[in-house]
Scaffold this motif. Structure first.
Motif, PDB file in Angstrom:
ATOM      1  N   GLU A 124       0.839  -1.393  -0.059  1.00 18.08           N
ATOM      2  CA  GLU A 124       0.019   0.031  -0.151  1.00 18.08           C
ATOM      3  C   GLU A 124       0.878   1.430   0.087  1.00 18.08           C
ATOM      4  OE1 GLU A 124      -2.983   1.963   3.185  1.00 18.08           O
ATOM      5  OE2 GLU A 124      -2.655   0.113   3.408  1.00 18.08           O
ATOM      6  N   LEU A 125       1.793   1.194   0.875  1.00 20.01           N
ATOM      7  CA  LEU A 125       2.810   2.468   0.777  1.00 20.01           C
ATOM      8  C   LEU A 125       3.587   2.453  -0.539  1.00 20.01           C
ATOM      9  CD1 LEU A 125       4.309   4.655   2.078  1.00 20.01           C
ATOM     10  CD2 LEU A 125       5.704   3.231   3.350  1.00 20.01           C
ATOM     11  N   LYS A 126       4.046   1.456  -1.141  1.00 25.13           N
ATOM     12  CA  LYS A 126       4.705   1.365  -2.211  1.00 25.13           C
ATOM     13  C   LYS A 126       3.831   2.023  -3.311  1.00 25.13           C
ATOM     14  CE  LYS A 126       7.630  -2.568  -1.189  1.00 25.13           C
ATOM     15  NZ  LYS A 126       8.021  -3.951  -1.445  1.00 25.13           N
ATOM     16  N   LEU A 164       3.646   5.817  -2.965  1.00 27.47           N
ATOM     17  CA  LEU A 164       4.866   6.167  -3.225  1.00 27.47           C
ATOM     18  C   LEU A 164       5.161   6.458  -4.617  1.00 27.47           C
ATOM     19  CD1 LEU A 164       7.574   4.539  -0.935  1.00 27.47           C
ATOM     20  CD2 LEU A 164       7.284   6.874  -1.049  1.00 27.47           C
ATOM     21  N   ARG A 165       4.632   5.342  -5.538  1.00 27.93           N
ATOM     22  CA  ARG A 165       4.629   5.645  -6.984  1.00 27.93           C
ATOM     23  C   ARG A 165       3.727   6.630  -7.535  1.00 27.93           C
ATOM     24  NH1 ARG A 165       6.005   2.806 -11.504  1.00 27.93           N
ATOM     25  NH2 ARG A 165       4.745   2.575 -13.076  1.00 27.93           N
ATOM     26  N   LYS A 166       2.447   6.593  -6.903  1.00 30.24           N
ATOM     27  CA  LYS A 166       1.361   7.533  -7.286  1.00 30.24           C
ATOM     28  C   LYS A 166       1.962   8.742  -7.183  1.00 30.24           C
ATOM     29  CE  LYS A 166      -3.385   8.762  -6.540  1.00 30.24           C
ATOM     30  NZ  LYS A 166      -4.388   8.790  -5.677  1.00 30.24           N
ATOM     31  N   PHE A 167       2.574   9.146  -6.002  1.00 29.94           N
ATOM     32  CA  PHE A 167       3.363  10.552  -5.625  1.00 29.94           C
ATOM     33  C   PHE A 167       4.232  10.791  -6.351  1.00 29.94           C
ATOM     34  CE2 PHE A 167       6.280  13.162  -3.284  1.00 29.94           C
ATOM     35  CZ  PHE A 167       5.478  14.225  -2.844  1.00 29.94           C
ATOM     36  N   SER A 180       3.012  23.683 -10.116  1.00 31.56           N
ATOM     37  CA  SER A 180       3.786  24.612  -8.989  1.00 31.56           C
ATOM     38  C   SER A 180       3.654  24.100  -7.537  1.00 31.56           C
ATOM     39  CB  SER A 180       2.903  26.005  -9.246  1.00 31.56           C
ATOM     40  OG  SER A 180       1.597  25.951  -8.875  1.00 31.56           O
ATOM     41  N   GLY A 181       4.542  24.753  -6.969  1.00 35.60           N
ATOM     42  CA  GLY A 181       4.177  24.393  -5.484  1.00 35.60           C
ATOM     43  C   GLY A 181       5.106  23.013  -5.067  1.00 35.60           C
ATOM     44  N   ASN A 182       5.355  22.737  -3.748  1.00 34.85           N
ATOM     45  CA  ASN A 182       6.044  21.662  -3.343  1.00 34.85           C
ATOM     46  C   ASN A 182       4.808  20.510  -2.767  1.00 34.85           C
ATOM     47  OD1 ASN A 182       8.439  23.186  -3.541  1.00 34.85           O
ATOM     48  ND2 ASN A 182       7.815  24.136  -1.595  1.00 34.85           N
ATOM     49  N   ALA A 183       5.308  19.426  -2.885  1.00 28.79           N
ATOM     50  CA  ALA A 183       4.368  18.368  -2.324  1.00 28.79           C
ATOM     51  C   ALA A 183       5.129  17.372  -1.421  1.00 28.79           C
ATOM     52  CB  ALA A 183       3.773  17.790  -3.479  1.00 28.79           C
ATOM     53  N   ALA A 184       4.582  17.028  -0.343  1.00 29.68           N
ATOM     54  CA  ALA A 184       5.206  16.237   0.412  1.00 29.68           C
ATOM     55  C   ALA A 184       4.608  14.740   0.799  1.00 29.68           C
ATOM     56  CB  ALA A 184       5.736  16.904   1.675  1.00 29.68           C
ATOM     57  N   LEU A 185       5.116  13.621   0.886  1.00 31.48           N
ATOM     58  CA  LEU A 185       4.723  12.489   1.534  1.00 31.48           C
ATOM     59  C   LEU A 185       5.434  12.067   2.758  1.00 31.48           C
ATOM     60  CD1 LEU A 185       3.434   9.434  -0.466  1.00 31.48           C
ATOM     61  CD2 LEU A 185       4.926   9.026   1.412  1.00 31.48           C
ATOM     62  N   VAL A 186       4.640  12.148   3.826  1.00 39.60           N
ATOM     63  CA  VAL A 186       5.553  11.856   5.203  1.00 39.60           C
ATOM     64  C   VAL A 186       5.212  10.458   5.731  1.00 39.60           C
ATOM     65  CG1 VAL A 186       5.628  12.384   7.837  1.00 39.60           C
ATOM     66  CG2 VAL A 186       5.119  14.268   5.832  1.00 39.60           C
ATOM     67  N   VAL A 187       6.332   9.698   5.987  1.00 37.58           N
ATOM     68  CA  VAL A 187       6.259   8.218   6.364  1.00 37.58           C
ATOM     69  C   VAL A 187       6.879   8.129   7.717  1.00 37.58           C
ATOM     70  CG1 VAL A 187       6.851   5.913   5.709  1.00 37.58           C
ATOM     71  CG2 VAL A 187       6.270   7.609   4.077  1.00 37.58           C
ATOM     72  N   LYS A 188       6.409   7.153   8.556  1.00 34.69           N
ATOM     73  CA  LYS A 188       6.927   6.957  10.025  1.00 34.69           C
ATOM     74  C   LYS A 188       6.943   5.165   9.955  1.00 34.69           C
ATOM     75  CE  LYS A 188       2.589   6.367  12.642  1.00 34.69           C
ATOM     76  NZ  LYS A 188       2.166   6.581  13.842  1.00 34.69           N
ATOM     77  N   ILE A 189       7.731   4.775  11.079  1.00 37.80           N
ATOM     78  CA  ILE A 189       7.992   3.521  11.257  1.00 37.80           C
ATOM     79  C   ILE A 189       7.089   3.324  12.415  1.00 37.80           C
ATOM     80  CG2 ILE A 189       9.650   1.835  12.202  1.00 37.80           C
ATOM     81  CD1 ILE A 189      11.904   3.150  10.526  1.00 37.80           C
ATOM     82  N   ASN A 190       6.499   2.259  12.490  1.00 39.58           N
ATOM     83  CA  ASN A 190       5.560   1.682  13.537  1.00 39.58           C
ATOM     84  C   ASN A 190       6.506   0.934  14.219  1.00 39.58           C
ATOM     85  OD1 ASN A 190       3.854  -0.040  15.209  1.00 39.58           O
ATOM     86  ND2 ASN A 190       2.041   0.401  13.869  1.00 39.58           N
ATOM     87  N   THR A 233      15.934   3.436  -1.672  1.00 41.23           N
ATOM     88  CA  THR A 233      15.511   2.529  -2.762  1.00 41.23           C
ATOM     89  C   THR A 233      14.252   2.203  -3.189  1.00 41.23           C
ATOM     90  OG1 THR A 233      17.648   1.328  -2.036  1.00 41.23           O
ATOM     91  CG2 THR A 233      16.330   0.201  -3.897  1.00 41.23           C
ATOM     92  N   THR A 234      13.436   2.132  -2.496  1.00 41.87           N
ATOM     93  CA  THR A 234      11.924   1.829  -2.492  1.00 41.87           C
ATOM     94  C   THR A 234      11.302   3.177  -3.228  1.00 41.87           C
ATOM     95  OG1 THR A 234      11.694   0.029  -0.981  1.00 41.87           O
ATOM     96  CG2 THR A 234       9.654   0.998  -1.792  1.00 41.87           C
ATOM     97  N   ALA A 235      11.737   4.102  -2.488  1.00 44.25           N
ATOM     98  CA  ALA A 235      11.105   5.595  -3.354  1.00 44.25           C
ATOM     99  C   ALA A 235      11.581   6.010  -4.513  1.00 44.25           C
ATOM    100  CB  ALA A 235      11.235   6.593  -1.885  1.00 44.25           C
ATOM    101  N   ASP A 236      12.841   5.277  -4.590  1.00 48.85           N
ATOM    102  CA  ASP A 236      13.443   5.742  -5.934  1.00 48.85           C
ATOM    103  C   ASP A 236      13.933   7.315  -6.114  1.00 48.85           C
ATOM    104  OD1 ASP A 236      14.843   5.152  -8.126  1.00 48.85           O
ATOM    105  OD2 ASP A 236      13.005   5.336  -9.505  1.00 48.85           O
ATOM    106  N   VAL A 237      14.534   7.698  -4.856  1.00 45.00           N
ATOM    107  CA  VAL A 237      15.039   9.030  -4.794  1.00 45.00           C
ATOM    108  C   VAL A 237      16.678   9.119  -4.436  1.00 45.00           C
ATOM    109  CG1 VAL A 237      14.943  11.035  -3.132  1.00 45.00           C
ATOM    110  CG2 VAL A 237      12.848   9.463  -3.636  1.00 45.00           C
ATOM    111  N   GLY A 238      17.251   9.776  -5.397  1.00 42.61           N
ATOM    112  CA  GLY A 238      18.846   9.890  -5.436  1.00 42.61           C
ATOM    113  C   GLY A 238      19.340  10.750  -4.309  1.00 42.61           C
TER     114      GLY A 238
END
Length: 140
Positions: free
Chosen positions: A10-12, A15-18, A25-35, A111-116
């Protein structure tokens, strides 16, 4: 490879959709925590059109988070791009065990988020500003 923390499908998907959202325009953010109890990552929330300073105010002062940020970067030649940045929000006031767990799962999440590009923020809101992001991305 051994994983300390699971990343649910579900998180993957989120992330892909995001990642592939079209931004004008503007910034967008997706916030993730560890349970910590379940040892899984969970999406906390998403923000649209939020400044880095406002985002910093939304993040907890004593708990680590991963933030995938689509940042509106204005180049000196007038171009605008939206690079994805992983902000490793690790406030020094966080519980040591949670910080350790957070650090151990960072590479897997990156790696999962594919962000360098990863920006470490340990000093709270002062470490997440437009100036710092611009300097980091434009290599000023």
């Amino acid at each position: 490879m051994s994983h300390t923390v699971d990343i649910p499908q579900e998180l993957k998907d989120s992330l892909r959709k995001f990642r592939f959202a079209r931004r004008k325009s503007g910034n967008a953010a997706l916030v993730v925590k560890i349970n910590k109890q379940k040892l899984i990552m969970e999406e906390v929330e998403q923000f649209e059109d939020i400044s880095p300073e406002d985002l910093a105010e939304e993040l907890p002062e004593s708990s680590p988070r991963y933030v995938v940020l689509a940042y509106e970067l204005k180049h000196s030649d007038g171009r605008v791009s939206f690079p994805l940045i992983l902000i490793n929000w690790s406030p020094s006031a966080s519980e040591t065990g949670l910080l350790t767990l957070h650090a151990s799962a960072l590479l897997d999440f990156q790696t999962t988020a594919d962000v360098g590009k990863v920006l470490e923020v340990r000093e709270g809101a002062e470490g997440l500003t437009t100036e710092i992001l611009d300097a980091s991305l434009l290599h000023k």
